[in-house]
Design a protein around this motif. Structure first.
Motif, PDB file in Angstrom:
ATOM      1  N   THR A  77      11.233  13.184 -34.332  1.00 42.12           N
ATOM      2  CA  THR A  77      10.829  13.669 -35.645  1.00 42.12           C
ATOM      3  C   THR A  77      10.254  12.544 -36.500  1.00 42.12           C
ATOM      4  N   GLY A  78      10.804  11.349 -36.375  1.00 35.11           N
ATOM      5  CA  GLY A  78      10.257  10.208 -37.102  1.00 35.11           C
ATOM      6  C   GLY A  78       8.830   9.913 -36.688  1.00 35.11           C
ATOM      7  N   SER A  83       2.425  12.115 -39.260  1.00 34.07           N
ATOM      8  CA  SER A  83       1.292  13.018 -39.460  1.00 34.07           C
ATOM      9  C   SER A  83       1.300  13.646 -40.847  1.00 34.07           C
ATOM     10  N   GLY A  84       2.438  13.602 -41.527  1.00 34.93           N
ATOM     11  CA  GLY A  84       2.543  14.180 -42.864  1.00 34.93           C
ATOM     12  C   GLY A  84       2.733  15.679 -42.875  1.00 34.93           C
ATOM     13  N   SER A  85       3.039  16.267 -41.747  1.00 33.01           N
ATOM     14  CA  SER A  85       3.178  17.716 -41.687  1.00 33.01           C
ATOM     15  C   SER A  85       4.477  18.178 -42.345  1.00 33.01           C
ATOM     16  N   THR A  86       4.417  19.374 -42.885  1.00 28.79           N
ATOM     17  CA  THR A  86       5.568  19.926 -43.598  1.00 28.79           C
ATOM     18  C   THR A  86       6.722  20.207 -42.650  1.00 28.79           C
ATOM     19  N   TRP A  87       6.428  20.707 -41.456  1.00 26.59           N
ATOM     20  CA  TRP A  87       7.512  21.022 -40.522  1.00 26.59           C
ATOM     21  C   TRP A  87       8.278  19.761 -40.142  1.00 26.59           C
ATOM     22  N   ALA A  88       7.574  18.630 -40.018  1.00 26.47           N
ATOM     23  CA  ALA A  88       8.249  17.379 -39.674  1.00 26.47           C
ATOM     24  C   ALA A  88       9.158  16.927 -40.810  1.00 26.47           C
ATOM     25  N   ILE A  90      10.707  18.917 -42.994  1.00 25.82           N
ATOM     26  CA  ILE A  90      11.873  19.805 -43.034  1.00 25.82           C
ATOM     27  C   ILE A  90      12.858  19.450 -41.914  1.00 25.82           C
ATOM     28  N   VAL A  91      12.338  19.286 -40.711  1.00 23.53           N
ATOM     29  CA  VAL A  91      13.202  18.924 -39.582  1.00 23.53           C
ATOM     30  C   VAL A  91      13.824  17.551 -39.821  1.00 23.53           C
TER      31      VAL A  91
END
Length: 139
Positions: A77-78, A83-88, A90-91
């Motif tokens: 996840t790190g 990438s700056g994605s929202t899902w990353a 949140i996880v």
């Protein structure tokens, strides 16, 4: 093509903290994996004496597997957080919160290490929750 969603006027110095949080997650993941592997390879390394009054709900092997898997997830996840994605984000917040809670079981064995990890977890959670949207990229 990847472009920044925020203009340069909207971006603050906290973007660096978000990338710092991603680096910290990568290193915390590596450290968690090492702790889990040590627990699996040397079952007497993390032995807690009865006098320390530490409550650990798992045996050392289960504890080692939990830390190894948690470390792999935090590391992955790190890396995805760059990438700056929202899902990353949140996880990452969920995993760092789980890591934060797991450090309380470890505090009786190595208090300095656990307190250090607790502080790093708090910095990561703060950077991702308060300023995480500043690093968001649009695909």
């Amino acid at each position: 093509m990847v472009t920044k969603k925020n203009s340069s006027d909207d971006v603050s110095g906290w973007v660096g903290w978000i990338y710092f949080a991603a680096f910290i997650m990568v290193f915390v993941g590596i450290f968690q994996m090492i702790m889990g592997l040590v627990a699996l390879v040397n079952k007497t390394f993390y032995v807690v004496h009865a006098q320390s009054q530490t409550l650990v709900a798992f045996d050392i092997t289960t504890w080692g597997w939990i830390h190894l898997l948690l470390g792999i997830l935090v590391l992955s996840t790190g890396i995805a957080l760059f990438s700056g994605s929202t899902w990353a984000r949140i996880v990452a917040i969920v995993l760092v919160a789980a890591n934060f809670i797991s450090q309380f079981a470890f505090i009786g064995v190595y208090p300095f290490w656990s307190i250090t990890m607790l502080i790093l977890d708090l910095v990561v959670i703060y950077a991702l929750t308060v300023h995480g949207g500043e690093a968001k990229v649009e695909e």
